[in-house]
Design a protein around this motif. Structure first.
Motif, PDB file in Angstrom:
ATOM      1  N   GLU A 110      -8.100   8.746  -5.131  1.00 32.22           N
ATOM      2  CA  GLU A 110      -7.762  10.187  -5.098  1.00 32.22           C
ATOM      3  C   GLU A 110      -8.622  11.078  -4.105  1.00 32.22           C
ATOM      4  N   LEU A 111      -8.024  11.240  -2.881  1.00 32.20           N
ATOM      5  CA  LEU A 111      -8.679  12.119  -2.138  1.00 32.20           C
ATOM      6  C   LEU A 111      -8.052  13.673  -1.990  1.00 32.20           C
ATOM      7  N   ASN A 112      -8.232  14.187  -2.997  1.00 24.47           N
ATOM      8  CA  ASN A 112      -7.589  15.608  -3.103  1.00 24.47           C
ATOM      9  C   ASN A 112      -7.138  16.246  -2.132  1.00 24.47           C
ATOM     10  N   PRO A 113      -5.652  16.426  -1.537  1.00 25.38           N
ATOM     11  CA  PRO A 113      -4.589  16.307  -2.432  1.00 25.38           C
ATOM     12  C   PRO A 113      -3.827  15.125  -2.132  1.00 25.38           C
ATOM     13  N   VAL A 114      -4.486  13.924  -1.711  1.00 27.25           N
ATOM     14  CA  VAL A 114      -3.769  12.651  -1.472  1.00 27.25           C
ATOM     15  C   VAL A 114      -4.272  11.661  -2.225  1.00 27.25           C
ATOM     16  N   LYS A 115      -3.185  10.676  -2.482  1.00 28.14           N
ATOM     17  CA  LYS A 115      -3.587   9.505  -3.431  1.00 28.14           C
ATOM     18  C   LYS A 115      -3.456   8.469  -2.629  1.00 28.14           C
ATOM     19  N   ILE A 116      -4.107   7.482  -2.684  1.00 29.57           N
ATOM     20  CA  ILE A 116      -4.099   6.357  -1.917  1.00 29.57           C
ATOM     21  C   ILE A 116      -3.605   5.182  -2.794  1.00 29.57           C
ATOM     22  N   GLY A 117      -2.825   4.078  -2.505  1.00 29.95           N
ATOM     23  CA  GLY A 117      -2.344   3.035  -3.532  1.00 29.95           C
ATOM     24  C   GLY A 117      -1.933   2.068  -2.823  1.00 29.95           C
ATOM     25  N   VAL A 118      -1.646   0.984  -3.602  1.00 29.79           N
ATOM     26  CA  VAL A 118      -0.767  -0.137  -2.972  1.00 29.79           C
ATOM     27  C   VAL A 118       0.650  -0.252  -3.770  1.00 29.79           C
ATOM     28  N   SER A 119       1.486  -0.958  -3.226  1.00 33.93           N
ATOM     29  CA  SER A 119       2.577  -1.073  -3.789  1.00 33.93           C
ATOM     30  C   SER A 119       3.213  -2.763  -3.300  1.00 33.93           C
ATOM     31  N   LEU A 120       4.030  -2.914  -4.354  1.00 32.55           N
ATOM     32  CA  LEU A 120       4.943  -4.194  -3.885  1.00 32.55           C
ATOM     33  C   LEU A 120       6.161  -4.107  -4.464  1.00 32.55           C
ATOM     34  N   ASN A 121       7.280  -4.096  -3.518  1.00 30.75           N
ATOM     35  CA  ASN A 121       8.991  -4.129  -3.709  1.00 30.75           C
ATOM     36  C   ASN A 121       9.382  -5.446  -3.579  1.00 30.75           C
ATOM     37  N   GLY A 122      10.428  -5.728  -4.498  1.00 29.48           N
ATOM     38  CA  GLY A 122      11.359  -6.928  -4.174  1.00 29.48           C
ATOM     39  C   GLY A 122      12.770  -6.407  -4.406  1.00 29.48           C
TER      40      GLY A 122
END
Length: 192
Positions: A57-69
């Motif tokens: 969390e780098l206020n105001p941005v959240k960084i993440g990973v995702s996986l979709n199928g």
């Protein structure tokens, strides 16, 4: 098996009932092919399931990973002689994403993602009288997506997103036309 599945869901919901800020979310979307598309005009989506994990969390941005199928069906050749086959497309999309938390509009979360798309095409039926059931092909390419999520409650959100993939077809000499995959996904999610 049913008891293990029930126990798993119960465990996840119990753990998250005590957490203040959820880092995980799951989502279910309906994928729609749009625009000039490699998948064809007659492809339609069955389901797109996703999992997201926000690790920074780098206020105001959240960084993440995702996986979709995703699973899509193209039956444009059904009931057309001599081609009578069905194409089922399976899509896997790992991504890294950035989600913006706007303080003035707390329930709205625009996001942007960058990743890679793996596609598997499974054929079933016949082509010119020859059985093509079980034949498959694989393609992949870089992609990006952007969209917006809206919080209905502390745990439930709705979202709409656009996914674009440019397929790498340098090794496939038969493909010389549009290599873009354009998907619009509309869905609902749950913060764990």
């Amino acid at each position: 098996m049913k008891h293990n599945l029930l126990f798993g869901f119960l465990l996840i919901f119990t753990i998250n009932a005590f957490s203040q800020d959820s880092k995980f979310s799951i989502e279910a979307n309906y994928p729609i092919t749009i625009d000039n598309n490699f998948l064809g005009d007659d492809s339609y989506g069955i389901v797109d399931l996703g999992l997201k994990y926000r690790f920074a969390e780098l206020n105001p941005v959240k960084i993440g990973v995702s996986l979709n199928g995703s699973v899509l069906i193209d039956n444009s050749n059904q009931n057309n002689s001599p081609q009578d086959f069905l194409v089922t497309t399976y899509i896997i999309q790992p991504k890294i994403f950035a989600e913006l938390n706007v303080e003035s509009v707390e329930k709205l979360h625009p996001f942007l993602g960058l990743g890679y798309t793996f596609m598997n095409f499974q054929l079933s039926g016949s082509n010119n009288g020859m059985d093509v059931s079980g034949e498959s092909d694989n393609l992949s390419g870089f992609g990006f997506n952007f969209g917006v999520a809206y919080d209905i409650s502390n745990k439930i959100f709705i979202q709409v997103q656009y996914d674009f993939t440019k397929l790498n077809v340098d090794d496939v000499p038969d493909i010389k036309f549009n290599t873009n995959v354009n998907l619009l996904k509309i869905g609902i999610g749950f913060k764990l």
